[in-house]
Structure formats: C-alpha cells, structure tokens
Scaffold this motif. Structure first.
Motif, PDB file in Angstrom:
ATOM      1  N   THR A  63       0.901  -0.999  -0.088  1.00  0.00           N
ATOM      2  CA  THR A  63       0.019   0.089  -0.190  1.00  0.00           C
ATOM      3  C   THR A  63       1.460   1.343  -0.254  1.00  0.00           C
ATOM      4  OG1 THR A  63      -0.106   0.513   2.172  1.00  0.00           O
ATOM      5  CG2 THR A  63      -1.644  -1.237   1.773  1.00  0.00           C
ATOM      6  N   VAL A  64       0.255   2.122  -0.588  1.00  0.00           N
ATOM      7  CA  VAL A  64       0.959   3.624  -0.411  1.00  0.00           C
ATOM      8  C   VAL A  64       0.902   3.875   0.508  1.00  0.00           C
ATOM      9  CG1 VAL A  64       0.626   5.939  -1.033  1.00  0.00           C
ATOM     10  CG2 VAL A  64       0.272   4.041  -3.161  1.00  0.00           C
ATOM     11  N   LYS A  65       2.503   4.495   1.928  1.00  0.00           N
ATOM     12  CA  LYS A  65       2.329   4.714   2.995  1.00  0.00           C
ATOM     13  C   LYS A  65       2.292   6.404   2.992  1.00  0.00           C
ATOM     14  CE  LYS A  65       3.126   0.838   3.914  1.00  0.00           C
ATOM     15  NZ  LYS A  65       1.683   0.224   4.946  1.00  0.00           N
ATOM     16  N   PHE A  66       2.910   7.202   1.934  1.00  0.00           N
ATOM     17  CA  PHE A  66       2.999   8.144   1.861  1.00  0.00           C
ATOM     18  C   PHE A  66       2.899   9.126   0.328  1.00  0.00           C
ATOM     19  CE2 PHE A  66       6.111  12.227   1.765  1.00  0.00           C
ATOM     20  CZ  PHE A  66       4.683  13.268   2.757  1.00  0.00           C
ATOM     21  N   LYS A  67       2.283  10.506   0.398  1.00  0.00           N
ATOM     22  CA  LYS A  67       1.723  11.050  -0.668  1.00  0.00           C
ATOM     23  C   LYS A  67       3.059  12.331  -1.085  1.00  0.00           C
ATOM     24  CE  LYS A  67      -1.696  13.459  -3.328  1.00  0.00           C
ATOM     25  NZ  LYS A  67      -2.837  13.907  -3.983  1.00  0.00           N
ATOM     26  N   VAL A  68       3.676  12.016  -1.982  1.00  0.00           N
ATOM     27  CA  VAL A  68       5.123  13.090  -1.748  1.00  0.00           C
ATOM     28  C   VAL A  68       4.129  14.469  -1.784  1.00  0.00           C
ATOM     29  CG1 VAL A  68       7.145  11.877  -2.300  1.00  0.00           C
ATOM     30  CG2 VAL A  68       6.054  12.565  -3.983  1.00  0.00           C
ATOM     31  N   VAL A  69       3.145  14.949  -3.291  1.00  0.00           N
ATOM     32  CA  VAL A  69       3.033  15.657  -3.751  1.00  0.00           C
ATOM     33  C   VAL A  69       1.887  16.372  -3.136  1.00  0.00           C
ATOM     34  CG1 VAL A  69       2.175  17.019  -5.771  1.00  0.00           C
ATOM     35  CG2 VAL A  69       3.293  14.731  -6.129  1.00  0.00           C
ATOM     36  N   GLY A  70       2.562  18.011  -2.638  1.00  0.00           N
ATOM     37  CA  GLY A  70       1.483  18.483  -1.866  1.00  0.00           C
ATOM     38  C   GLY A  70       1.918  18.629  -0.184  1.00  0.00           C
ATOM     39  N   ASN A  71       2.811  17.445   0.197  1.00  0.00           N
ATOM     40  CA  ASN A  71       3.788  17.019   1.452  1.00  0.00           C
ATOM     41  C   ASN A  71       5.436  17.363   1.718  1.00  0.00           C
ATOM     42  OD1 ASN A  71       0.999  16.110   2.640  1.00  0.00           O
ATOM     43  ND2 ASN A  71       1.349  14.579   1.229  1.00  0.00           N
ATOM     44  N   VAL A  72       5.349  17.238  -0.235  1.00  0.00           N
ATOM     45  CA  VAL A  72       7.378  17.708   0.382  1.00  0.00           C
ATOM     46  C   VAL A  72       7.588  18.694  -0.426  1.00  0.00           C
ATOM     47  CG1 VAL A  72       9.806  16.595  -0.418  1.00  0.00           C
ATOM     48  CG2 VAL A  72       8.178  15.473   0.282  1.00  0.00           C
ATOM     49  N   THR A  73       8.388  20.178   0.084  1.00  0.00           N
ATOM     50  CA  THR A  73       9.298  20.826  -0.193  1.00  0.00           C
ATOM     51  C   THR A  73      10.374  21.001  -0.477  1.00  0.00           C
ATOM     52  OG1 THR A  73       8.763  22.391   1.785  1.00  0.00           O
ATOM     53  CG2 THR A  73       7.133  22.541  -0.077  1.00  0.00           C
ATOM     54  N   ASN A  74      11.409  19.680   0.026  1.00  0.00           N
ATOM     55  CA  ASN A  74      12.470  19.371   0.102  1.00  0.00           C
ATOM     56  C   ASN A  74      12.610  19.277  -1.445  1.00  0.00           C
ATOM     57  OD1 ASN A  74      14.790  19.712   0.709  1.00  0.00           O
ATOM     58  ND2 ASN A  74      14.756  18.372   2.657  1.00  0.00           N
ATOM     59  N   PRO A  75      13.722  19.943  -1.916  1.00  0.00           N
ATOM     60  CA  PRO A  75      14.242  19.221  -3.567  1.00  0.00           C
ATOM     61  C   PRO A  75      15.641  18.253  -3.251  1.00  0.00           C
ATOM     62  CG  PRO A  75      15.207  21.432  -3.383  1.00  0.00           C
ATOM     63  CD  PRO A  75      14.594  21.270  -2.017  1.00  0.00           C
ATOM     64  N   ASN A  76      15.376  17.991  -2.131  1.00  0.00           N
ATOM     65  CA  ASN A  76      16.728  17.003  -1.300  1.00  0.00           C
ATOM     66  C   ASN A  76      15.987  15.510  -1.009  1.00  0.00           C
ATOM     67  OD1 ASN A  76      18.829  18.434  -2.330  1.00  0.00           O
ATOM     68  ND2 ASN A  76      18.868  19.411  -0.766  1.00  0.00           N
ATOM     69  N   TYR A  77      14.298  16.256  -0.994  1.00  0.00           N
ATOM     70  CA  TYR A  77      14.294  14.645  -0.203  1.00  0.00           C
ATOM     71  C   TYR A  77      14.612  13.569  -1.389  1.00  0.00           C
ATOM     72  CZ  TYR A  77      10.015  11.836   1.409  1.00  0.00           C
ATOM     73  OH  TYR A  77       9.733  10.743   1.594  1.00  0.00           O
ATOM     74  N   LYS A  78      14.797  12.742   0.100  1.00  0.00           N
ATOM     75  CA  LYS A  78      14.987  10.667  -0.659  1.00  0.00           C
ATOM     76  C   LYS A  78      13.757  10.728  -0.520  1.00  0.00           C
ATOM     77  CE  LYS A  78      19.114  12.409  -1.512  1.00  0.00           C
ATOM     78  NZ  LYS A  78      20.106  12.068  -2.885  1.00  0.00           N
ATOM     79  N   ILE A  79      13.070   9.932  -1.925  1.00  0.00           N
ATOM     80  CA  ILE A  79      11.457   8.641  -1.905  1.00  0.00           C
ATOM     81  C   ILE A  79      12.689   7.700  -1.172  1.00  0.00           C
ATOM     82  CG2 ILE A  79      10.847   9.998  -3.531  1.00  0.00           C
ATOM     83  CD1 ILE A  79      11.732   7.321  -5.324  1.00  0.00           C
ATOM     84  N   LYS A  80      11.132   6.793  -0.535  1.00  0.00           N
ATOM     85  CA  LYS A  80      11.967   5.908   0.853  1.00  0.00           C
ATOM     86  C   LYS A  80      10.135   5.000  -0.055  1.00  0.00           C
ATOM     87  CE  LYS A  80       9.253   8.391   4.372  1.00  0.00           C
ATOM     88  NZ  LYS A  80       8.982   9.369   3.690  1.00  0.00           N
ATOM     89  N   ASN A  81      10.503   3.492   0.614  1.00  0.00           N
ATOM     90  CA  ASN A  81       9.440   2.407   0.078  1.00  0.00           C
ATOM     91  C   ASN A  81       8.465   3.118   0.652  1.00  0.00           C
ATOM     92  OD1 ASN A  81      11.018   0.424  -0.939  1.00  0.00           O
ATOM     93  ND2 ASN A  81      11.618   0.092   0.854  1.00  0.00           N
ATOM     94  N   GLY A  82       7.263   2.615  -0.463  1.00  0.00           N
ATOM     95  CA  GLY A  82       5.879   2.986   0.479  1.00  0.00           C
ATOM     96  C   GLY A  82       5.475   4.655  -0.312  1.00  0.00           C
ATOM     97  N   ASP A  83       6.188   4.978  -0.738  1.00  0.00           N
ATOM     98  CA  ASP A  83       6.360   6.970  -0.993  1.00  0.00           C
ATOM     99  C   ASP A  83       5.636   6.889  -2.145  1.00  0.00           C
ATOM    100  OD1 ASP A  83       7.056   8.057   1.063  1.00  0.00           O
ATOM    101  OD2 ASP A  83       8.854   8.489   0.075  1.00  0.00           O
ATOM    102  N   ALA A  84       4.882   7.295  -3.058  1.00  0.00           N
ATOM    103  CA  ALA A  84       3.674   8.137  -3.872  1.00  0.00           C
ATOM    104  C   ALA A  84       3.694   8.906  -4.629  1.00  0.00           C
ATOM    105  CB  ALA A  84       2.767   7.369  -4.256  1.00  0.00           C
ATOM    106  N   ALA A  85       4.179   8.924  -5.572  1.00  0.00           N
ATOM    107  CA  ALA A  85       3.916  10.869  -5.627  1.00  0.00           C
ATOM    108  C   ALA A  85       1.918  11.165  -6.096  1.00  0.00           C
ATOM    109  CB  ALA A  85       4.440  11.254  -7.687  1.00  0.00           C
ATOM    110  N   PHE A  86       1.068  10.887  -6.595  1.00  0.00           N
ATOM    111  CA  PHE A  86       0.136  11.172  -6.614  1.00  0.00           C
ATOM    112  C   PHE A  86      -1.161  10.448  -6.269  1.00  0.00           C
ATOM    113  CE2 PHE A  86       2.547  12.727 -10.864  1.00  0.00           C
ATOM    114  CZ  PHE A  86       2.193  14.025 -10.189  1.00  0.00           C
TER     115      PHE A  86
END
Length: 235
Positions: A63-86
């Motif tokens: 399952t998706v654990k975290f939606k990055v769009v709208g929640n991440v503003t740090n351009p250096n964020y490292k995506i991790k297991n469970g992340d999804a863009a939208f």
C-alpha cells in the motif's frame, strides 16, 4: 544602475529555469514524475499504455504509505519505500500476473480502471508507437477524450481489414514538426486510441482534430490522412 539591472536579470533567469529553490525565502517547486516506490524499486507510470484486462491483476503486494505531492517541498528529499507521487496514503498496490516488472493501482479515470507502472530497474520503457508489434494488434478502441463526463467510446475495430486500414493511416502519417493547428475553431477535439495485443498492457496514444486536420505525436507531430474520418463518423 548597472548593478540593479544585473540583479533583475539574474532573478529573471532563476524564474525562467524553474529552479527548485528561489532566493529571498521563496517557495520550492518540485515537478514529480508519476512514481511508486516499493520493495526498494522505483516504478514509473506508463503514460502510453493501459491495462488490457482486469484478469491480469493479481494479489495485493503493498500500500502507499506517503503521498509526496503537496507534502514535500525539500528538493533534496530522498524517496523511500511506500512513497508515491500522486496516490493517497492507503492506496492498494497490486501485482500484474506473471510480470514481476509491472504493478497497478485502481484508477477510475483510466480506461479499464487501472493505472499501470513499470520497474525502471528491470526494464526499459517499451510502449512508444515504434515499439508496438503492429502485426499482433487484434482490437482497437477509439474514444472521444477530454470530455467533462470522461472518455466516451465511439468506435471499436475487431475485423482484420479495418484494423489494418486504421493502422496504415497511422504508419503512413507524415511528420511535420512545424505544423500549426487551426486556432480559429478553438480547442481541438481529442481522441484516445487503444491498441490491444496479447500483452497485459494495451498501447494508448492520442490523436487530435482541429476542424481541418487530424494529427498526432508518435514522436514529432505527424499529419494523418482525412480518411481517418471514416472511423469516427457520428462522433
């Protein structure tokens, strides 16, 4: 005066190039690709393909654990297991039977009801028109797209002769990267073309009609013969 002009020029260039972080405390802007990360692998959305049939969908694998769009503003964020863009947290991730490099999630806005993704680590992107095995296409669907109520099926081709005729119109389309569509008629009419083979992913491409000309973008803009209207009569 020269110093002020230089400051304005530098700031303008930063805006034009879409920098991820802006000076003077501005908001960061990140343009995410459509991805899901699962079990250490990044899966990217197949924008020119749709699931051919629900029977290809297997069991849940995450399952998706975290939606990055709208929640991440740090351009250096490292995506991790469970992340999804939208996709929202809790979205179920499903396997595609007998294809370990493919996954899917339900999506009511997509033809056949699923958005499909491929593992960048395991395969190259192979859903461009040049990659499609034309000789294996056994069904074509044409949809009137970009409608407020969603895509509307307007034609389904199943006979060999009509499938071949339709495919030849696309194969024989003439590249014209300098083509300028007719702006007098407003927005063009959009169509989706879905090509089914024996594979779990059907190929999906867009076609437009500006009131005078049918055109599409297999790579560069290409002009399609007026004979295309024979396949969309009544639309």
């Amino acid at each position: 005066m020269k110093k002020m002009s230089m400051i304005i020029l530098v700031f303008s260039l930063l805006l034009l190039t879409g920098c991820r972080s802006l000076p003077f405390g501005g908001q960061s802007r990140i343009e995410w690709v459509d991805f899901i990360k699962l079990n250490g692998k990044e899966y990217n959305g197949i924008y020119s393909g749709v699931l051919a049939d629900e029977d290809y969908v297997g069991e849940q694998i995450g399952t998706v654990k975290f939606k990055v769009v709208g929640n991440v503003t740090n351009p250096n964020y490292k995506i991790k297991n469970g992340d999804a863009a939208f996709h929202d947290k809790g979205t179920v991730i499903l396997k595609i039977k007998n294809h370990s490099d493919l996954i899917a999630v339900k999506d009511t806005h997509t033809i056949n009801g699923y958005k499909v993704y491929y593992s960048r680590e395991d395969t190259d992107y192979k859903w461009h028109f040049k990659d499609m095995p034309i000789e294996k296409v056994d069904r074509i669907e044409i949809y009137h797209s970009h409608l407020p109520e969603g895509d509307k099926l307007i034609s389904e081709l199943t006979m060999d002769d009509e499938i071949n005729s339709f495919l030849q119109l696309l194969v024989n389309s003439e590249e014209n990267p300098n083509f300028q569509r007719n702006l007098k008629t407003g927005d063009p009419t959009f169509y989706k073309m879905i090509f089914y083979t024996e594979a779990p992913i059907a190929y999906q491409y867009y076609m437009q009609f500006d009131g005078d000309t049918y055109f599409w973008h297999p790579w560069d803009t290409s002009i399609i013969s007026d004979e295309m209207k024979l396949f969309i009569i009544g639309n």
